[in-house]
Design a protein around this motif. Structure first.
Motif, mmCIF file in Angstrom:
data_model
loop_
_atom_site.group_PDB
_atom_site.id
_atom_site.type_symbol
_atom_site.label_atom_id
_atom_site.label_comp_id
_atom_site.label_asym_id
_atom_site.label_seq_id
_atom_site.Cartn_x
_atom_site.Cartn_y
_atom_site.Cartn_z
ATOM 1 N N SER A 11 0.802 -1.220 0.000
ATOM 2 C CA SER A 11 0.000 0.000 0.000
ATOM 3 C C SER A 11 0.834 1.268 0.000
ATOM 4 O O SER A 11 0.488 2.242 -0.657
ATOM 5 N N HIS A 48 -8.376 -4.964 -3.112
ATOM 6 C CA HIS A 48 -8.474 -4.402 -1.760
ATOM 7 C C HIS A 48 -9.381 -5.271 -0.892
ATOM 8 O O HIS A 48 -9.064 -5.555 0.261
ATOM 9 N N GLN A 105 -0.925 6.882 2.037
ATOM 10 C CA GLN A 105 -0.739 7.103 0.608
ATOM 11 C C GLN A 105 -0.819 8.577 0.226
ATOM 12 O O GLN A 105 -0.349 8.968 -0.841
#
Length: 138
Positions: A11, A48, A105
Motif C-alpha cells: 500500500s 483491496h 498514501q
C-alpha cells in the motif's frame, strides 16, 4: 502481523507498476505505455477487498474465542455476545488499518488515496466476517 505487513508494503512502500496497453496491429502502433490508472476510477477494487478480508480473517483467527463450557442457555448467550464483540473489534481494527494505509498514501506522490479503496477494504472485511459468522453458527 504478516498479512498486515504485506498490506502495508504493497500500500505505501512500493509504487504501483505501470500498465501496458497493447494496441491491435491495424492501428499501426505496436504498444503504448499508459500512466497508472488511479484506483478511484473503479468504485470497487476486488484486490483491496481480498486483502482486507484476509486481514480480518487472520485477526479473527488470532483472537479466536473458544467455548470451554457446556452450551447452557445463559452461557450460550454470553458466548454469542463475546463472539459479536470480537467480530466488531476485528472489523473496527481492520477498517481503521485500511484508513491508516489510505492516509499513508497521501504522502506518496506515486500513490493515490481514495475513499473508494477504503470502502472496498471495509466491504471485504465485512463480507469475510459475515461468512465466517455464518460458518460458525451452522
Amino acid at each position: 502481523m504478516l498479512v498486515a505487513g504485506l498490506i502495508s508494503y504493497w500500500s505505501v512502500v512500493t509504487a504501483p507498476p505501470p500498465i501496458t496497453l497493447e494496441i491491435p496491429p491495424s492501428t499501426g502502433a505496436d504498444t503504448m505505455q499508459a500512466t497508472t490508472i488511479p484506483s478511484d476510477l473503479a468504485w470497487f477494487d476486488p484486490r483491496h477487498a481480498i486483502a482486507y478480508a484476509t486481514l480480518a480473517l487472520s485477526l479473527e483467527y488470532a483472537l479466536d474465542y473458544r467455548e470451554t463450557t457446556s452450551p447452557q442457555t445463559d452461557e450460550r448467550r454470553s458466548y454469542e455476545r463475546t463472539i459479536a464483540r470480537m467480530a466488531l473489534l476485528v472489523l473496527v481494527v481492520t477498517i481503521g488499518y485500511g484508513a491508516l494505509m489510505e492516509a499513508g498514501q497521501l504522502f506518496r506522490p506515486d500513490r493515490v488515496a481514495s475513499l473508494a479503496d477504503a470502502a472496498s477494504n471495509g466491504i471485504g472485511a465485512t463480507a469475510a466476517l459475515v461468512l465466517s459468522g455464518l460458518e460458525r453458527w451452522t
